[in-house]
Every structure is written in structure tokens, then in C-alpha cells.
Scaffold this active site. Structure first.
Site, PDB file in Angstrom:
ATOM      1  N   LYS B 256       0.944  -1.294  -0.091  1.00 42.84           N
ATOM      2  CA  LYS B 256       0.033  -0.085  -0.193  1.00 42.84           C
ATOM      3  C   LYS B 256       1.069   1.177   0.138  1.00 42.84           C
ATOM      4  O   LYS B 256       1.752   1.339   0.937  1.00 42.84           O
ATOM      5  CB  LYS B 256      -0.973  -0.031   1.420  1.00 42.84           C
ATOM      6  CG  LYS B 256      -2.284   0.551   1.000  1.00 42.84           C
ATOM      7  CD  LYS B 256      -3.091   0.338   2.272  1.00 42.84           C
ATOM      8  CE  LYS B 256      -4.415   1.313   2.097  1.00 42.84           C
ATOM      9  NZ  LYS B 256      -5.482   0.752   2.959  1.00 42.84           N
ATOM     10  N   GLU B 342     -19.212  -5.829  10.059  1.00 40.26           N
ATOM     11  CA  GLU B 342     -20.096  -4.728  10.869  1.00 40.26           C
ATOM     12  C   GLU B 342     -21.079  -5.650  11.774  1.00 40.26           C
ATOM     13  O   GLU B 342     -21.809  -5.276  12.783  1.00 40.26           O
ATOM     14  CB  GLU B 342     -20.831  -4.026   9.947  1.00 40.26           C
ATOM     15  CG  GLU B 342     -20.001  -2.902   9.414  1.00 40.26           C
ATOM     16  CD  GLU B 342     -19.262  -3.326   8.078  1.00 40.26           C
ATOM     17  OE1 GLU B 342     -19.449  -4.741   7.800  1.00 40.26           O
ATOM     18  OE2 GLU B 342     -18.609  -2.487   7.533  1.00 40.26           O
ATOM     19  N   ARG B 371     -25.344  -2.668   7.492  1.00 36.22           N
ATOM     20  CA  ARG B 371     -25.091  -3.817   7.415  1.00 36.22           C
ATOM     21  C   ARG B 371     -25.101  -4.604   8.554  1.00 36.22           C
ATOM     22  O   ARG B 371     -24.995  -5.861   8.611  1.00 36.22           O
ATOM     23  CB  ARG B 371     -23.493  -3.859   7.008  1.00 36.22           C
ATOM     24  CG  ARG B 371     -23.150  -3.031   5.889  1.00 36.22           C
ATOM     25  CD  ARG B 371     -21.773  -3.182   5.578  1.00 36.22           C
ATOM     26  NE  ARG B 371     -21.525  -3.739   4.230  1.00 36.22           N
ATOM     27  CZ  ARG B 371     -20.517  -4.199   3.505  1.00 36.22           C
ATOM     28  NH1 ARG B 371     -19.502  -4.187   4.226  1.00 36.22           N
ATOM     29  NH2 ARG B 371     -20.655  -4.626   2.532  1.00 36.22           N
TER      30      ARG B 371
END
Lengths: 605, 605
Positions: B256, B342, B371
């Protein structure tokens, strides 16, 4: 009748019993379950399959100090019988009686309400984390079925097993079934090597090592598979797990329906069984001759699938309940059971519908669509995809109670841009909506209850999007009733007419978009408006009508009838309707009491 | 400036380039991303990490015939640049400009809106199923990050890979991160053996065979791990996968932030980066000196956690966004990141709060609570557990746009029995609500936006449950404004007063329960009521006020201002507020235009 069983008032009594006594106890419990289920109906096959496992858990562990946390929890009948609720067991699933699920208000041995699958592991991790932070010392045992491993929630929890975790025993009750046959890779991952109904391993890929390696990825010590009906082995394995310094999973192979031949042979039919003849298992005749909304749905959808090769139907583990068995058998490539995976089901539907060559219908219980709300939002509504949602069991859930009531869907669906919501008042209208829905070229939710209905042999006419119907013209007030409550409203009409009150009855059919033109006419012609819905008043149809009135400056008196902001427990539909004052007699009384009708009638003249 | 890149107008052009040219292209793209992000801000680090992988995909496959389906899709900048959108790239995340996510309206190469993680595999399975039923012949490639494997939806889809599936290539872009460091067992399952930043394998458990066996359980042919920045290897592996007769997964290890040292070293900080100095990576000074609601939340929560050892905070992969980094560092056992999970987060919270010895706060973006709606319903509200939900990013999402707007939560939360919903108008009120919330002994949602706010150094007073406040007394009309819209309402007041219109300004603070006593007074004293909210009008606060009025027979004129039933795209908060006519000037105009104020004033005298 079950004298030995009757003497068990507390699970500590089990701990002094020897193996032979425990085996007799298992026999007694099985008889007791069959005896009561044959009268009440209920979750039969799953409960027959978990008798020995539950006894062994109470033999080895000390509930409620040790926490038995049952997933889905419709399989807790033995647990209820052993924890002081045997005398009340004949009231199970009955109005004001024992719940068919774990229920903390009933017993200190029930820690969580559960009804929707896949929650036990997350809950148990929470309990264990709290225990460890408090430096307490007890065992936490989530007990889950193999079908819960199709559920993303369980898999999220598996990923979250902390490395520091101790005293955590997952009990996997593997009967190779959800309500129907379990689906997906997990059925291959779970070994059937020692399965009592399949003693030899025919497929090398299912050898226990494969199962073990799957769970070992998550840091679990795998114990099994063991025969889940062998009390001696169960107790020995649980004792072993009790000593384990690391989290472990016990893989018990059980047979759904064990102890009752007809249930073993037809576990799906006997999952949620109707009353039956206890000796033969033969179902008692159904008192209603009229078909139910889900039956009409299943039958009509089969016809639609026969006629249109582009029709695809998805179900998240509910093919039997939603009456899709015949469709799956005839069109196995176009009627897919994805397992207890509601989120995937809806997003998968979005993928299927993406290039608009397929007509996709998601058949899902209204209460389970709550698990796919975000998927509906992003992967269907935002995409403006014409997926049809057939929302089964919308309204009160009857014997299933508070976890299963489908009474919140209008609230969350209505907030979604691009969504269309409709509710048919009859089986006939359900067919018309199914035939019309794809022409709207938008996501459509069609909600209907599990109640019997009329389906006259009349031609099917198209339903114009957003158009309601006047069912009866009156003058004093207008009743806007949703879906099957139109039938109630027509009964109310008859009762009111005896009092010389003449209501107009309107079926809005569409909740979103509302038929504003019709509503405007109705509001102008009637000073009193009554809305009736079998849905939460909060976020329900009535509130939409209130906002319609306010937005258009209409000053009519409006009375909203529906379900208040409380959890509604189990009972028959008639009992619950009466308690909630949503039956015809109560509604009639409310209307007469609530309004000073005489003072309003002059406005009409 | 990027002449070579500028010549790429269509991904087919890439297919004729040789390796050296492709490597130059990667360099150009990386420069281009840094150049534009340094001005616009945006998802920087994830996009720098996927440059070579995206180039290789477009080299080997033929988009849009072959379907590249990006999960979460904030990492599609290279894809956008290569598919004809380079010239528009400087408009990314800007009002009316390119979206920061995949967006089907922008390009035929973007198949699905995506913003919430974990959907790509389910969508791709749907597309592949439709392809196979239609007997079409193209490749389907879901491209997902390792963090999506913490998400139950992805795991549900993995379980559903059909055995008959062909031409299905999962591309796993593994950078060992979500926005923050990835969490859970999956981080151990995924081998880092060939990871360029970690060349040798220090841990035997992470050997590639372990990774392979995990995916082979699901019937996938595992290819990898490979260096995700090595174009030659990527192309060779993708070519191999292209020929595969069975579904396969390519495991590419990426870094990343690759190509920008400060982003590699601080990938979380540079995930959603503010504008920065392109050469040094140094962030430009923040124009606002006032703290934001999330910053005040994070800081105050740290103070609360310092003072109360029973406080536990959960976040589903959003520690940085929700300003919990300091809290996690100081109290790692009491601030837990559960990953992009979640549903588990909320059910786990239910387990933690079960015996009421712990004070549990779930910090979650309003849009992501969608969610976990069912978990909130069954595992918290039904249990009446005092879990506090800190709903971050409630309201318009600004640059993130339609997938991230937190404007539906009131609709679904309000339908839940036992739920309390509040919205603070200032950072100070947010602190007061956080301090007071556990005393309500019920589930509480506190919603707040990612906007700067006031937090004067005043004593914190308790917030009485369900009590609103009058901020200013006027006479002609009353404005009920939710949360930060109180500030707007006070601006509106100043503007209206110039026209000699004197409004009362009310902060209801609580959405559920409403302060009915205060509302009643306000309705009696003001013929006009205006509601202002940064939430969908459908199911929003205004509709609750409308129903309050109808239920109590109050005939006031009511004007509801909020967000209509459309998806709102990206832009700054100010631009979007103006477009939606929710800024002070527009609201003032609407109030003056909408009401014939003079005709109403006589009612006051």
C-alpha cells in the site's frame, strides 16, 4: 406419564445420573417432544436430533454458571425440558406460553433471544471477552448447526477468535441440513466419516483431516467427528474439551429427526411440523381448505418459470417454507438455494440482474431481509436493477414470535430511492403483482403473510404501478387497509354499517409510490381517515399517509392502526390480532370510540 | 506532461505494449495519481498499490467484454485512467466530477457501484451465473483486497462457488491492510512468503501451502503468492489463470503506497489523504482550525476510557476515520478493531454488554450500520442492552458520495422498539450525550457528521432523556433543526429577522423519543413549523413530526426540509447542501417563498 423426567426440576440433578439413566432420560425426552409436538406442532426434527448432545452438555457443564449459547435456538426443547420448564412444555409456541426459541425472560439458563441464525459465535465471543476482562472463570459454549457455517456472521466471528482466548468450546451440531439440505462448499469441508447414517467414507475429499485443517486455520483445536447420539462418547469428548487450554470445536454428527422414522426420512417436512398422529407421524388434516399466500406464490412462480426460461429464483435456505420445493425439483438451475446467506443472496441477485437478460426473484422472509438491507441499498437499489423481492411472512409471525415478525420492512424499504413496495390483499392480487412487477423496471418488494387467502379462477389483469383501488364506496369515513387487512376492513364495514356508519374501503396496493391522486380524492370526500396495517406504526404505512396529509395541507382527522413500538411475542394470528386490537371487532370498537362521528358528519353535508 | 499516458484513450491500446512500455506506463500513472491526489485528496495509498495489477489485468483481459469487478472500488484510479478517463481525472471526487469509486454512469468499464466492501465476489458470481445460463463466453474477475476476507459477505460467496463454474478468476490484492492493519485469523492464513517487504518466511504457519489449502477447501485453484508489483510475473500468472478450466484465485502481494515513501511508511494516514506537497508528501495545512465531531468523539472517548475501566469500544475497521487511534494504542484490550465485519461487531457488542458489567460503545459509520441492522434488531434492541452506537459520518458523505451517505439510519433505527436516537448540535453536546447515554439503560444511537464544530470549554451537564431545547424564542414560526442543522437554523433566523420574520429555533436533540411536551407547546404557539434535517425525508425526522401533529390533531402548517428520495452524488458539504437547498440562504428563500406569512400572522395576535 414421564415420571422420571417429571422429577428433573434443575439441570444439576442430571450430573448425578449414570450413563444408563441418562440414556433412559434421552428416551423419555424424545417421547415427551413427540407427544407435545404432535399436538402443538413446532420444530420437531431438529429437536429430536439434539437430545443426547443437550443432555451431555448439562451433564458435563454447570448451567447457568457455564453459558450454553444456542444458535438460532429453535432446537432448545431438550434444554428447556431440563431447565425446569418441562411442566410448561405443552404450552410451547402457544399464546402466553413458552417460546419456541431461547428466551431470557423464561429462564436464567437462556442468555439471549435468538431466532435468526448465525449469532451464537459472536455473542459467545462477547460473553467470553467480558468474562476475561472481569477475570471471571466459567465456560462459554456456543452451540451451532452446520448450516450456520453458511452464514457470513459466523464466519466473521471465526476470523475474530482472539489468540489469547481460553475456555471456549464451539459445539458443532452437524446434521447436514439447514431446514432443507445444507448447501455449498461447507458440505464438502465437513467430514461425514463417522456419520451414523453413512458409516463408510466414500469420498476421500471429506476425510476428517480436511475438516480439521479448515478449523485449525482459525486457531481451533478440532475434536471429531463424533457420533452425536452416543452419550458416552459425547460426555468423554466434552470432558476433554473442558480441560483444553485453547479454544476448540467439537464436531458432533447428528441425525435430524432421530428416534422417529418418518422425521428421519423427511427431515424438512418435520422441521416445522404441523400437528400429527404421534405413533405414525401422519399429519392431521389441515383445518383450512384455502391455500396460503406462500403456497399460491410457489405454485404461480412454477408456472411463470415454466413459461419463461429467463426467470431465476433465489432463496436463502427457505425453499420449503416459501413453497419452492416443486420449482427447485423441476428447474434446479433456475431456482437456487444459497444457504443461510441473505446478504450474499441479494448481492448475487444484483449480479444476476446486471445485464437485464434475467428476471430475478428473491424469495425471502420479510424478517430475514433485515440481514440484507445494505445489499439491497447498494447492489440493487443504487443500481436501479429490476430485482423482485417476494417478502414472505410479512406481518405477525404467529408461533415463531418476536424474532420473526416481519413488521419493520416498510420502514427500511421506503427510505430506499428507486424502491417500489406493494402488498396484495389476496392470492389473486399476488399473482397479478408477480406478473406485472418486471414491467416496472425497478426493484420491487411484494410483501405477503403466511395466511390463507382467496384465489378465484379469474383472468389476471395487469397492476398499474402506483394505482390503488376502492373496494367499497361509503361516506362517513375512509379505511385504507394494507394487504390482507382489506379483508378485515370489509368485516369492519359490515359491523359499522349495523351502526349506520358507512365507510369507504380502499386498498392502496402500493405503499411506494403512493396513489396520490386517489388519496387526494379520498381525503376530500371523507373527514375521517383510518389506516390499518400489520406493520410497526413507526415507519409504517400510516405515517406515510400522515405525511401525505401534512404535505398537501389536508386537515382530515386520521387514525393509524397498526403495531406499537414493542416486541410482539408468539401466539396464533387470531390471538395476536385480538391482543393488538387489529381484529375486526376491536377495530370497529376503536373507530366508534375514538371518533365523535356525529360531530364530524355535518362536514359531509 | 504525461504525454505517453495522454495517448491512452482505450484499454485495448495497452495490449500492444511491451513489458518495458508497460513499466513506463506504471511510472506515469503513479506520477499522475500523486499529482492529482496532492491537490484533490482522496484514496492515495491503495491506488498506488494496485497500479501494476490493474495494468496487467487490462493487458491480459479485454474490458468491458471481460468483466473486471472491483470490490469496494476506491482503488480504481488506474482503471479509470486506463479506460478513457485520464483527462477527467483531476475532477475526481469533486462536485459533478468523476466519482472516487466505480460508477456505471461514467463508463462501460465500470459494472457496479461499489463503496461498501465485500460485494465483488457475490456480484461476480451473479454475472458468471447469468453468463453461463445465456451460454456466453467471457471472463469474470472479481478483484478484492485481503480485508474483504474479514467480511462475512465475501465468505458467504466463497461457500457458494458452484462446482460447475468455469472462467472465474478471483484476484486477491493482498496488502495486509484494510484502512488500518488487517485483523483476525485471515492475516495468519494468508502467506507473506514472497512479500516484497518481508522476503523471508519467519513463521512456518504462514507457508503458502496453508494459504493454498484454505482456498482449496472452497474448490479454488490457488496461484501464488506472487509479487504484485512485478508486471512480468503478474502477466504470466494472469495468462495461466486465463487458461484454467476451473475457478482460481491469484494471490498478489502488494504494498500500500508503493512508489511514495511517506505513503508506504504511513499507509493508514495516506489511505484517505488530505491534499499534500507532492514531492515530500507533507500534508498541506488544514484550513479549518475547529475540530470535527469525530475528532471530539475520539478525544473525549479516550478521556472516558481513562476514567472508566469498564468502557469498551468496538470499531469495524475504521479506527483512523473514527479517530480512535490514540485510544487503541493506550487501551488495546478495550478498543477492538474487528475488521470489515459490521454484523459481527454489533452482535459481539450484544455479547459483551449481556451481563451489564461492561459499557460498550460501537463506533460505526452511519452508512455501515446498514450492514448490521438485523444484529441491532435481534442481538441488542430485543435484548434491551445498553449498547451505545456512535454513528459517525451521519449526513452527507461529501467526496465519498452516494454509497457513503449516512441518511437512512433514522428510518431504520426509529422502527426498532427500545431504541433511543439522538443527534448533538455541537461537539459540546456530543460530549454531554456520550456522558449521559449509559444512564438511559437502553440502546442509544448518537449520530453526528464529519464536520467541524464548536466545543467550548464549559462544564458538561447531563442530557435528560427525550428533552429538547429552545435555542431562540421568536413568534412567527418555529424551526426544528436536527444536530448541526441548528447552526444553519440560527443563520436562517438572522436572515429572516432582516425581513422582520422572527422564528423560534428548537433543537429536539432526541429523535426517539420525541419531546412531546415541548413539541406541543411549540405547535400551540406557532402556526408554522419547519423541520430541517440532513437525512432522507422518507423515514426521517420531519415525517415523525408530521405524525406527531396528526396524532394530536394539531393543524399547523408544516414544511419538511431534508434530502429527497434520490441518490446524492459526491461534492463538498457546502456544494451538496446548496444543491439540495439545505444551506441557510436556500432555506430562508424556501421559507419566505413557501408560506404566505402575512396571511398566517393574524392567527398569532
Amino acid at each position: 406419564m414421564n415420571s422420571f423426567l417429571d422429577s428433573i426440576l434443575d439441570p444439576t440433578q442430571i450430573q448425578s445420573l449414570d450413563l444408563e439413566q441418562l440414556e433412559l432420560l434421552a428416551l423419555d425426552i424424545r417421547h415427551r417432544i413427540i407427544e407435545v409436538m404432535s399436538v402443538n406442532g413446532g420444530h420437531l426434527a431438529s429437536n429430536l436430533g439434539i437430545v443426547e448432545l443437550t443432555i451431555a452438555l448439562h451433564k458435563v457443564f454447570h448451567s447457568p454458571h457455564d453459558k450454553l449459547i444456542f444458535d438460532t435456538s429453535h432446537q432448545t426443547y431438550t434444554h428447556k425440558i431440563l431447565t425446569g420448564r418441562n411442566s410448561l412444555f405443552p404450552t410451547i409456541r402457544k399464546f402466553k406460553g413458552l417460546s419456541g426459541f431461547a428466551h431470557p425472560d423464561e429462564s436464567c439458563h437462556d442468555h439471549f433471544y435468538a431466532g435468526h441464525a448465525g449469532t451464537a459465535l459472536s455473542l459467545a465471543l462477547g460473553v467470553a471477552a467480558s468474562r476475561d476482562l472481569n477475570q471471571e472463570n466459567y465456560h462459554v459454549l456456543p452451540i451451532l448447526g452446520d448450516a450456520s457455517l453458511t452464514c457470513g456472521l459466523t464466519l466473521e466471528a471465526l476470523n475474530n477468535l482472539p489468540q489469547s482466548l481460553k475456555k471456549f468450546i464451539i459445539v458443532l451440531n452437524d446434521n447436514a441440513m439447514s431446514i432443507s439440505k445444507n448447501v455449498g462448499s461447507i458440505t464438502n469441508i465437513l467430514s461425514r466419516f463417522f456419520h451414523p447414517s453413512q458409516p463408510s467414507c466414500s469420498d476421500g475429499s471429506k476425510k476428517p483431516n480436511n475438516t480439521a485443517s479448515f478449523f485449525e486455520h482459525y486457531g481451533l483445536n478440532y475434536l471429531g467427528p463424533i457420533d452425536g447420539h452416543n452419550l458416552k462418547k459425547l460426555i468423554a469428548t466434552l470432558e476433554l474439551a473442558k480441560q483444553s487450554a485453547t479454544p476448540c470445536i467439537i464436531h458432533a454428527l447428528t441425525i435430524k429427526g432421530q428416534g422417529m422414522l418418518s422425521a428421519i426420512e423427511n427431515p424438512t417436512t418435520y422441521h416445522g411440523a404441523r400437528p400429527f398422529e404421534p405413533l405414525t407421524g401422519k399429519f392431521l388434516p389441515n383445518p383450512s381448505t384455502k391455500p396460503t399466500f406462500p403456497q399460491i406464490f410457489g405454485k404461480h412462480l412454477l408456472k411463470m418459470a415454466d413459461e419463461d426460461p429467463n426467470l431465476i429464483v433465489l432463496t436463502p435456505a427457505m425453499p420449503a417454507g416459501s413453497c419452492l420445493t416443486a420449482l427447485i425439483e423441476k428447474h434446479p438451475k433456475r431456482c437456487l438455494d444459497v444457504g443461510i446467506a441473505e446478504g450474499h443472496c441479494v448481492t448475487f441477485a444484483g449480479g444476476l440482474a446486471y445485464n437485464k437478460t434475467k428476471k430475478v426473484i428473491v424469495s425471502i422472509y420479510a424478517t430475514f431481509l433485515q440481514r440484507a438491507f445494505d445489499n439491497l441499498f447498494q447492489d440493487v437499489c443504487l443500481q436501479k436493477l429490476p430485482v423482485i423481492f417476494a417478502l414472505d411472512r410479512a406481518g405477525l409471525a404467529g408461533g415463531d414470535g418476536s424474532t420473526h415478525n416481519g413488521i419493520y420492512d416498510i420502514a427500511f424499504l421506503n427510505a430506499m430511492p428507486n424502491m417500489i413496495i406493494a402488498q396484495p390483499r389476496s392470492g389473486h392480487k399476488l399473482k397479478e403483482l408477480l406478473e406485472s412487477a418486471f414491467s416496472y423496471n425497478m426493484p420491487v418488494a411484494i410483501r405477503y403473510p403466511n395466511l390463507s387467502t382467496e384465489t378465484p379462477d379469474l383472468p389476471l389483469l395487469p397492476c398499474s404501478l402506483g394505482k390503488g383501488e376502492i373496494l367499497h364506496k361509503g361516506s362517513h369515513l375512509a379505511i385504507l387497509a394494507l394487504g390482507h387487512k382489506c379483508e378485515t376492513a370489509l368485516q369492519v364495514k359490515n359491523l359499522l354499517e349495523k351502526e349506520e356508519i358507512y365507510p369507504t374501503i380502499v386498498d392502496p396496493i402500493f405503499i411506494k409510490p403512493l396513489d396520490e391522486e386517489l388519496l387526494y380524492q379520498i381525503f376530500l370526500a371523507h373527514p375521517l381517515i383510518v389506516t390499518i396495517e400489520e406493520h410497526s406504526l413507526e415507519g409504517g404505512f400510516g405515517q406515510l399517509i400522515n405525511s401525505f396529509a401534512v404535505t398537501h395541507g389536508l386537515k382530515n382527522v386520521i387514525l393509524n392502526l397498526g403495531i406499537p413500538s414493542v416486541y410482539v411475542e408468539h401466539g396464533t394470528h387470531a390471538e395476536l390480532s385480538k391482543e393488538l386490537k387489529l381484529d375486526a371487532l376491536s377495530i370497529t370498537d376503536t373507530i366508534i370510540e375514538h371518533f365523535s362521528l356525529k360531530s364530524l358528519t355535518p362536514q359531509l353535508s
